[in-house]
Motif scaffolding. Sequence first.
Motif, PDB file in Angstrom:
ATOM      1  N   UNK A  92     107.428  18.214  30.523  1.00 33.72           N
ATOM      2  CA  UNK A  92     108.090  17.123  30.897  1.00 33.72           C
ATOM      3  C   UNK A  92     106.074  16.298  30.808  1.00 33.72           C
ATOM      4  N   UNK A  93     105.478  17.453  31.848  1.00 38.27           N
ATOM      5  CA  UNK A  93     103.753  16.934  31.751  1.00 38.27           C
ATOM      6  C   UNK A  93     102.941  16.433  30.867  1.00 38.27           C
ATOM      7  N   UNK A  94     103.717  17.059  29.717  1.00 41.47           N
ATOM      8  CA  UNK A  94     102.751  16.855  28.203  1.00 41.47           C
ATOM      9  C   UNK A  94     103.130  15.068  27.724  1.00 41.47           C
ATOM     10  N   UNK A  95     104.664  15.019  28.104  1.00 43.35           N
ATOM     11  CA  UNK A  95     105.013  13.583  27.518  1.00 43.35           C
ATOM     12  C   UNK A  95     104.486  12.882  28.215  1.00 43.35           C
ATOM     13  N   UNK A  96     104.404  12.531  30.117  1.00 44.56           N
ATOM     14  CA  UNK A  96     103.265  11.736  30.009  1.00 44.56           C
ATOM     15  C   UNK A  96     101.828  11.555  30.134  1.00 44.56           C
ATOM     16  N   UNK A  97     101.603  12.299  29.526  1.00 46.00           N
ATOM     17  CA  UNK A  97     100.247  12.672  29.224  1.00 46.00           C
ATOM     18  C   UNK A  97     100.119  11.927  28.368  1.00 46.00           C
ATOM     19  N   UNK A  98     101.042  12.159  27.087  1.00 45.22           N
ATOM     20  CA  UNK A  98     101.388  11.782  25.572  1.00 45.22           C
ATOM     21  C   UNK A  98     101.630  10.433  25.593  1.00 45.22           C
ATOM     22  N   UNK A  99     102.790  10.066  26.429  1.00 46.11           N
ATOM     23  CA  UNK A  99     103.616   8.644  26.405  1.00 46.11           C
ATOM     24  C   UNK A  99     102.389   7.547  27.691  1.00 46.11           C
ATOM     25  N   UNK A 100     102.004   8.181  28.334  1.00 43.52           N
ATOM     26  CA  UNK A 100     101.282   7.253  29.317  1.00 43.52           C
ATOM     27  C   UNK A 100     102.266   6.782  30.011  1.00 43.52           C
ATOM     28  N   UNK A 101     102.944   7.712  30.665  1.00 40.14           N
ATOM     29  CA  UNK A 101     104.193   6.620  31.566  1.00 40.14           C
ATOM     30  C   UNK A 101     104.414   7.618  32.776  1.00 40.14           C
ATOM     31  N   UNK A 102     105.494   7.375  33.517  1.00 38.89           N
ATOM     32  CA  UNK A 102     105.255   8.271  34.550  1.00 38.89           C
ATOM     33  C   UNK A 102     106.327   9.362  33.809  1.00 38.89           C
ATOM     34  N   UNK A 103     106.616  10.140  34.684  1.00 39.51           N
ATOM     35  CA  UNK A 103     107.660  11.217  34.303  1.00 39.51           C
ATOM     36  C   UNK A 103     108.464  11.760  34.732  1.00 39.51           C
ATOM     37  N   UNK A 104     110.072  11.388  34.789  1.00 38.30           N
ATOM     38  CA  UNK A 104     110.499  12.413  36.323  1.00 38.30           C
ATOM     39  C   UNK A 104     110.550  13.809  36.032  1.00 38.30           C
ATOM     40  N   UNK A 105     110.502  14.823  36.472  1.00 36.27           N
ATOM     41  CA  UNK A 105     110.985  16.598  35.777  1.00 36.27           C
ATOM     42  C   UNK A 105     111.960  16.392  36.225  1.00 36.27           C
ATOM     43  N   UNK A 106     113.270  16.990  35.218  1.00 37.28           N
ATOM     44  CA  UNK A 106     114.260  16.972  35.195  1.00 37.28           C
ATOM     45  C   UNK A 106     114.736  18.565  35.982  1.00 37.28           C
ATOM     46  N   UNK A 130     101.193  29.020  41.005  1.00 36.73           N
ATOM     47  CA  UNK A 130     101.607  28.140  40.331  1.00 36.73           C
ATOM     48  C   UNK A 130     100.942  27.773  38.752  1.00 36.73           C
ATOM     49  N   UNK A 131     101.493  26.872  37.669  1.00 38.16           N
ATOM     50  CA  UNK A 131     101.110  26.947  36.233  1.00 38.16           C
ATOM     51  C   UNK A 131      99.447  26.949  35.508  1.00 38.16           C
ATOM     52  N   UNK A 132      98.982  27.924  35.813  1.00 36.56           N
ATOM     53  CA  UNK A 132      97.791  27.304  35.139  1.00 36.56           C
ATOM     54  C   UNK A 132      97.350  26.507  34.062  1.00 36.56           C
ATOM     55  N   UNK A 133      98.559  26.732  32.816  1.00 37.68           N
ATOM     56  CA  UNK A 133      97.594  25.910  32.013  1.00 37.68           C
ATOM     57  C   UNK A 133      99.412  25.734  31.415  1.00 37.68           C
ATOM     58  N   UNK A 134      99.406  24.440  30.323  1.00 36.53           N
ATOM     59  CA  UNK A 134     100.511  23.979  30.483  1.00 36.53           C
ATOM     60  C   UNK A 134     100.381  23.331  29.209  1.00 36.53           C
ATOM     61  N   UNK A 135     100.971  23.721  28.287  1.00 30.74           N
ATOM     62  CA  UNK A 135     101.146  23.344  26.770  1.00 30.74           C
ATOM     63  C   UNK A 135     101.752  21.596  26.902  1.00 30.74           C
ATOM     64  N   UNK A 136     100.956  20.473  26.189  1.00 29.84           N
ATOM     65  CA  UNK A 136     100.911  18.939  26.217  1.00 29.84           C
ATOM     66  C   UNK A 136     102.071  18.248  25.100  1.00 29.84           C
ATOM     67  N   UNK A 137     102.776  19.881  23.920  1.00 30.04           N
ATOM     68  CA  UNK A 137     103.806  19.648  23.572  1.00 30.04           C
ATOM     69  C   UNK A 137     104.871  19.776  23.794  1.00 30.04           C
ATOM     70  N   UNK A 138     105.756  19.697  24.337  1.00 33.68           N
ATOM     71  CA  UNK A 138     107.301  19.965  24.746  1.00 33.68           C
ATOM     72  C   UNK A 138     107.479  20.360  25.893  1.00 33.68           C
TER      73      UNK A 138
END
Length: 194
Positions: free
Chosen positions: A78-92, A68-76
């Motif tokens: 889908x996981x980061x968008x969920x963190x920033x917006x505080x909303x559930x996000x589907x993976x495209x 798995x990816x050990x780290x993901x950027x928040x900016x840019x």
Amino acid sequence: MTDCSRMMRNILADSHMTSIEQLPAYVSQHAGAVGLRDVLIYVSDLQQDLLFLLTGRGPDAGADAGGRSAELRIEGTTAGRACQLGLVQPEPPGPDPPASQATATARRWWVPLRHGAERLGVLGVTSQDGDMQTLADLQALADLVGLIVVSKRALSDSYARLVRSSAPAAATPTCCATPAHPSVPTWACRFPKP
């Protein structure tokens, strides 16, 4: 009792006598029993730039990501968008078609981990369903995991190492929102001058 409430009760019961390093294993075990697969806990670094996979292994509880990816950027991301917006996000959906009909209906969801207004990270979960009840159950699971993270992190050296894994930013003036300082995150420019 519904499957979700049974899962939540089991996770809560296990949380009393376990450490944060054991959290990924028992959350995954209990979530898997109700059909939620590939449950991953990503916690945000202190600068809110990266999400680090909490595996529970190694000196920083982030070793051995198992492909798995050990780290993901928040900016840019889908996981980061969920963190920033505080909303559930589907993976495209990816460009490749699913290998089987069973995986064709499964969907990856990124659910914010939070404690009040504090953004802790995200929970990644694969679910066959994506209806409103399932999404509410995923958010309830993430909220419980967030509470457990907050209750256990102060007692964990490995958690502290994990969220401090990124290199500290160099001190820069608060008037940094100029092309001369493109490496400074935009949030750093919000603070007033001393």
